[in-house]
Design a protein around this motif. Structure first.
Motif, PDB file in Angstrom:
ATOM      1  N   ARG A   1      -0.161   3.578  -3.316  1.00  0.00           N
ATOM      2  CA  ARG A   1      -0.531   4.972  -3.065  1.00  0.00           C
ATOM      3  C   ARG A   1       0.241   5.928  -3.971  1.00  0.00           C
ATOM      4  O   ARG A   1      -0.342   6.845  -4.560  1.00  0.00           O
ATOM      5  N   SER A   2       1.528   5.706  -4.095  1.00  0.00           N
ATOM      6  CA  SER A   2       2.320   6.588  -4.961  1.00  0.00           C
ATOM      7  C   SER A   2       1.953   6.375  -6.426  1.00  0.00           C
ATOM      8  O   SER A   2       1.968   7.326  -7.226  1.00  0.00           O
TER       9      SER A   2
ATOM     10  N   GLU B   1       0.816  -1.210   0.000  1.00  0.00           N
ATOM     11  CA  GLU B   1       0.000   0.000   0.000  1.00  0.00           C
ATOM     12  C   GLU B   1       0.852   1.263   0.000  1.00  0.00           C
ATOM     13  O   GLU B   1       0.648   2.162  -0.806  1.00  0.00           O
ATOM     14  N   ALA B   2       1.775   1.362   0.931  1.00  0.00           N
ATOM     15  CA  ALA B   2       2.560   2.589   1.090  1.00  0.00           C
ATOM     16  C   ALA B   2       3.939   2.236   1.628  1.00  0.00           C
ATOM     17  O   ALA B   2       4.175   1.120   2.106  1.00  0.00           O
TER      18      ALA B   2
ATOM     19  N   ALA C   1       2.436   3.474   7.698  1.00  0.00           N
ATOM     20  CA  ALA C   1       2.937   3.098   6.376  1.00  0.00           C
ATOM     21  C   ALA C   1       4.003   2.015   6.444  1.00  0.00           C
ATOM     22  O   ALA C   1       4.244   1.320   5.452  1.00  0.00           O
TER      23      ALA C   1
ATOM     24  N   GLU D   1      -0.415  14.062  -0.938  1.00  0.00           N
ATOM     25  CA  GLU D   1      -1.224  13.098  -0.203  1.00  0.00           C
ATOM     26  C   GLU D   1      -1.419  13.567   1.230  1.00  0.00           C
ATOM     27  O   GLU D   1      -0.619  14.349   1.766  1.00  0.00           O
TER      28      GLU D   1
ATOM     29  N   TYR E   1       4.647   1.195  -5.241  1.00  0.00           N
ATOM     30  CA  TYR E   1       3.629   1.121  -4.193  1.00  0.00           C
ATOM     31  C   TYR E   1       2.324   1.752  -4.664  1.00  0.00           C
ATOM     32  O   TYR E   1       2.316   2.719  -5.433  1.00  0.00           O
TER      33      TYR E   1
ATOM     34  N   SER F   1       5.796   8.175   2.383  1.00  0.00           N
ATOM     35  CA  SER F   1       4.726   8.746   3.217  1.00  0.00           C
ATOM     36  C   SER F   1       5.246   8.924   4.638  1.00  0.00           C
ATOM     37  O   SER F   1       4.806   8.241   5.573  1.00  0.00           O
TER      38      SER F   1
END
Length: 640
Positions: free
Chosen positions: A343-344, A305-306, A317, A533, A341, A311
């Motif tokens: 999210r990015s 995910e992150a 994260a 974000e 990842y 983050s």
């Protein structure tokens, strides 16, 4: 009433005319006659025309059996039939002789065996005549039968690393593919359990992971018209899309692909260049999102995910990071991380949309296991490992090398051990019924979410006119669908002076831990064209406070007793509901929003193993964690 009767009822009411239904079998308890239908009048039951998804179905889209060479050649003796029986809730005996069963059956399964030399291990076991006609097939066979199985496997791996099919015989692949198809169709039971036809395309250029699982919506007749596409055919995802397009034209069926393991791709999974090195364009972006609508964001080879370096203000994260490199040849470089990842990648997708007019990374999110044991286990106290050699109680349970440093001058820094794995994950699918068509369609429209193994229920809607108290409405879902969009959907063109409003509900796993908090992760592109974000807590348990900056600074607490591998639900809440209106909304800026739900801390599989077997994992191993869920995003786009 018989399920097959429903369409007749709907047709009768919609047509505003009497329709005489077929006679009902005498053994049926409830019969429907024309006198029971009052056309044109309001019916008592409000659910006659309910068509929105009203159930979550749980499944694994990424399970390997002995028909995957990297499973069957290293100890897995369980084939597709055992995998399907286990997923349906039956007890089976694992490859190492350990009885295994799920706490509750799954609703669906994809037997996603590697397409490269599919079925080699079972063919060796049975001394398949066609295999023995092939020179390399006979060599693998003779090595295994003489007790040199590991040598045979290493020889096979070497040919695979060179992208050379050592047994280019379609008849061998056809035999294995037909056997898998037969097993899948045998155990597919519409309305009860869904078994999908599919396979894994194992593209690994220079040991960089670009793997995809291909899932067909269709029956055995369609699936038999093709053979699985393999790394030996091509390493380029665009060629896989060509294969899927040809499948659909040939059969009239449907197919989608699910990428996974971006953390092992060395920046290739969400690259903004094609495999040939050209910048991606609008045509590429459209094709990618057509064929790859969802992404497997969490599995045993690291959570995707992150990343804490991407983050740094997100304290959650840093969760089971596998970021040493690829499969043992190339160490990780910092500039690769944004393209690995979820999210990015979602942020990069917004940036690319501004450039191309199309978002190439507008994907939903699911979890799955990538287990090579034929056993889709995701609960920490029931984790049967990645490979048969690391099943419960085995000597190599902790020290097994999932990925090995293969550099000539390697110092072992690229080694990844089994104790670093997690028991993740599961796919939660909001669908109308448990059938191939309904579940596949939900994946295609991205109304899905990922969990790290827990079966918590999560639902989110976004709209323009929701009110805070409506998150508690008993008709929460109908209102959400009628006036907003669910996970995987999109909002366009905000009314003047109005921000998007979100309603979220989360219910703990019935056999699991209480909930810590609900969060919304927002990503957007600012006026300078740069993506940003931010994490917002929108509901927290135990009466804790959410500060003005949208974050709760007070931890939920911790009841984990590591030596006894136990915890209590004396903290957290069983149910959380949150209403949230974006305080930073700019109607001119593209954005995405997805929900993350965290459980309270619980013991990891390491703690359970140490308690049960009296073993000791390395001190760095995680003995407690916070399981979580990630929903597919909801996107906002300006109207112009």
């Amino acid at each position: 009433m018989n399920a097959h009767t429903s369409p007749f009822l709907v047709s009768a009411i919609a047509a505003s005319a009497w329709v005489l239904l077929p006679a009902i079998a005498p053994a049926q308890d409830i019969a429907v006659t024309k006198e029971d239908i009052s056309v044109g009048k309001k019916q008592y039951s409000p659910y006659l025309h309910q068509s929105y998804p009203n159930r979550v179905f749980w499944g694994d889209t990424h399970l390997h059996t002995s028909y995957s060479t990297d499973a069957g050649m290293v100890g897995n003796t369980l084939g597709p039939e055992e995998a399907l029986r286990f997923a349906r809730g039956e007890q089976v005996i694992s490859s190492t002789g350990v009885p295994a069963r799920l706490i509750r059956p799954l609703d669906f399964l994809v037997v996603a065996d590697h397409s490269e030399n599919l079925g080699l291990a079972p063919m060796i076991e049975e001394s398949n005549p066609e295999l023995l006609k092939d020179p390399m097939g006979k060599k693998y066979h003779d090595l295994v039968k003489s007790g040199k199985g590991w040598e045979a496997y290493q020889l096979w791996k070497k040919s695979g690393a060179e992208r050379k099919d050592s047994m280019p015989n379609p008849a061998l692949q056809r035999t294995a593919w037909d056997e898998i198809i037969d097993a899948v169709d045998q155990y597919n039971q519409p309305g009860v359990f869904t078994a999908f036809h599919g396979f894994e395309w194992t593209s690994t250029p220079d040991l960089r992971n670009l793997h995809r699982n291909v899932i067909f919506r269709d029956d055995a007749k369609a699936a038999r018209q093709v053979l699985p596409f393999s790394f030996f055919d091509s390493a380029d995802p665009e060629d896989l899309w060509d294969y899927m397009e040809a499948y659909e034209k040939k059969t009239g069926g449907r197919a989608l692909a699910i990428p996974h393991g971006g953390n092992l791709s060395q920046g290739l999974m969400f690259a903004v260049e094609t495999m040939s090195g050209q910048p991606i364009d609008a045509a590429y972006a459209k094709r990618r999102m057509h064929w790859e609508p969802i992404y497997e964001v969490t599995q045993m080879k690291g959570d995707g995910e992150a990343h804490p370096l991407l983050s740094p203000t997100d304290e959650f994260a840093d969760y089971y990071q596998w970021d040493k490199g690829d499969f043992g040849l190339n160490p990780k470089e910092p500039q690769m991380l944004p393209h690995e990842y979820a999210r990015s990648a979602l942020r990069i997708g917004l940036e690319q949309q501004a450039r191309l007019g199309v978002n190439p990374f507008k994907f939903g999110m699911i979890g799955s296991t990538d287990s090579h044991t034929s056993l889709a286990t995701t609960r920490e106290e029931n984790y049967f490992g990645k490979f048969a050699g690391a099943e419960p109680g085995t000597e190599a349970r902790f020290d097994d090398l999932v990925s090995q440093d293969l550099r000539e001058d390697g110092d072992g820094s690229l080694n990844v051990y089994h104790w670093e794995s997690l028991a993740s994950g599961l796919a939660g699918v909001w669908a109308t019924e448990n059938t191939r068509e309904a579940i596949w369609d939900a994946m295609a429209r991205k109304e899905v979410y990922a969990t790290t193994g827990t079966r918590m229920l999560v639902r989110v809607f976004a709209g323009w006119d929701f009110e805070p108290e409506e998150v508690q409405r008993p008709d929460f879902a109908p209102q959400g669908y009628q006036r907003g969009v669910p996970m995987g959907g999109g909002l366009t063109g905000a009314p003047e002076g109005v921000s998007p409003k979100f309603m979220v509900r989360a219910l703990r796993d019935a056999d699991g831990a209480n909930l810590d908090r609900i969060q919304i992760i927002k990503g957007w592109v600012d006026a300078d064209g740069k993506s940003r974000e931010r994490v917002f807590d929108i509901a927290v348990s135990g009466g804790r406070k959410i500060d003005e900056d949208g974050r709760c600074k007070t931890p939920v607490g911790d009841t984990v007793d590591v030596p006894n591998a136990s915890y209590t639900n004396t903290i957290g809440d069983a149910v959380l509901a949150g209403y949230w209106e974006d305080p930073t909304f700019d109607p001119t800026q593209r954005a995405f929003y997805y929900v993350r739900v965290l459980e309270i801390p619980t013991p990891s599989w390491i703690a359970y193993d140490e308690k049960i077997f009296g073993t000791h994992a390395p001190d760095r191993a995680l003995r407690k964690q916070q399981e979580r869920a990630y929903t597919s995003p909801i996107w906002y786009s300006p109207s112009s």
